[in-house]
Design an enzyme around this catalytic site. Sequence first.
Site, PDB file in Angstrom:
ATOM      1  N   THR A   1     -34.008  23.387  -6.518  1.00 48.69           N
ATOM      2  CA  THR A   1     -33.702  22.032  -6.976  1.00 48.69           C
ATOM      3  C   THR A   1     -34.973  21.254  -7.248  1.00 48.69           C
ATOM      4  O   THR A   1     -35.992  21.472  -6.580  1.00 48.69           O
ATOM      5  CB  THR A   1     -32.848  21.250  -5.945  1.00 48.69           C
ATOM      6  OG1 THR A   1     -32.505  19.984  -6.506  1.00 48.69           O
ATOM      7  CG2 THR A   1     -33.581  21.013  -4.635  1.00 48.69           C
ATOM      8  N   GLY A   2     -34.895  20.359  -8.221  1.00 49.35           N
ATOM      9  CA  GLY A   2     -35.999  19.449  -8.482  1.00 49.35           C
ATOM     10  C   GLY A   2     -35.666  18.067  -7.944  1.00 49.35           C
ATOM     11  O   GLY A   2     -36.428  17.122  -8.134  1.00 49.35           O
TER      12      GLY A   2
ATOM     13  N   ASP B   1     -25.349  22.391  -7.042  1.00 51.65           N
ATOM     14  CA  ASP B   1     -24.939  21.590  -8.188  1.00 51.65           C
ATOM     15  C   ASP B   1     -23.877  20.634  -7.686  1.00 51.65           C
ATOM     16  O   ASP B   1     -22.912  21.051  -7.033  1.00 51.65           O
ATOM     17  CB  ASP B   1     -24.399  22.432  -9.346  1.00 51.65           C
ATOM     18  CG  ASP B   1     -24.399  21.608 -10.620  1.00 51.65           C
ATOM     19  OD1 ASP B   1     -25.504  21.286 -11.116  1.00 51.65           O
ATOM     20  OD2 ASP B   1     -23.320  21.240 -11.107  1.00 51.65           O
TER      21      ASP B   1
END
Length: 198
Positions: free
Chosen positions: A7-8, A69
């Site tokens: 993840t960013g 997500d």
Amino acid sequence: MKIVLATGNKGKLREFREMCDIEIIAFSDILGEMEIIEDADSFKGNALIKARTIYEKLESDEYIVISDDSGISVPLLGGEPGIYSARYAGEGASDKDNLHKLIDTISSKGVKKTSAHYTASIAIVSKYGEYVVHGWMYGDIISTSRGEKGFGYDPIFVPLGYNLTLGELDEEIKKSISHRAKALELAKPIIEILKRKF
Ligand code: ITT
């Protein structure tokens, strides 16, 4: 064996680290920043795209890659923003832009409060296969932003059974009831079993 989070999103990374007692490496610490095209039509599909992409880029079978997500769905808006939560106000939109777009959208319908839920889909990819688990948190969104805690849509989300937003509630509460916490409870035993295989 190392566990990498694909993840960013700094808010997600912080929550994963706080909720797991295992060392979690941000993918960007190994690979640098990278844009991943999330073009599936479900949370599950996009979670798998992120975890598979990072697993392949790492070019080593010594990693377990985890992705998340997630998003918020509003029945009044036909489930929007849903899988488009991160770009609700357009490509490159900030959390604040997206939050205000959602406030404006429900306000334009003359609504001060309406039901909503968060979904988190966590994908786990390693040489021993792929797994996906889900968690949900139900509540309401309100048309006024309240509090600074959490991230994303938290300042307008009031969890079922509470009167305060996730922006106002103690972060320990979010960790005990959130979509991400529930999905992680299902992911943890899978990660434990995989770890023992290495
Ligand atoms: P990565 O894909 O790099 O993980 P992202 O922010 O783009 O980061 P998503 O595509 O999964 O992540 O979009 C999730 C969006 O949904 C995120 O930008 C938030 O706005 C919102 N969101 C998800 N979980 C949330 C939470 O716990 N609290 C508040 N907002 C959340």
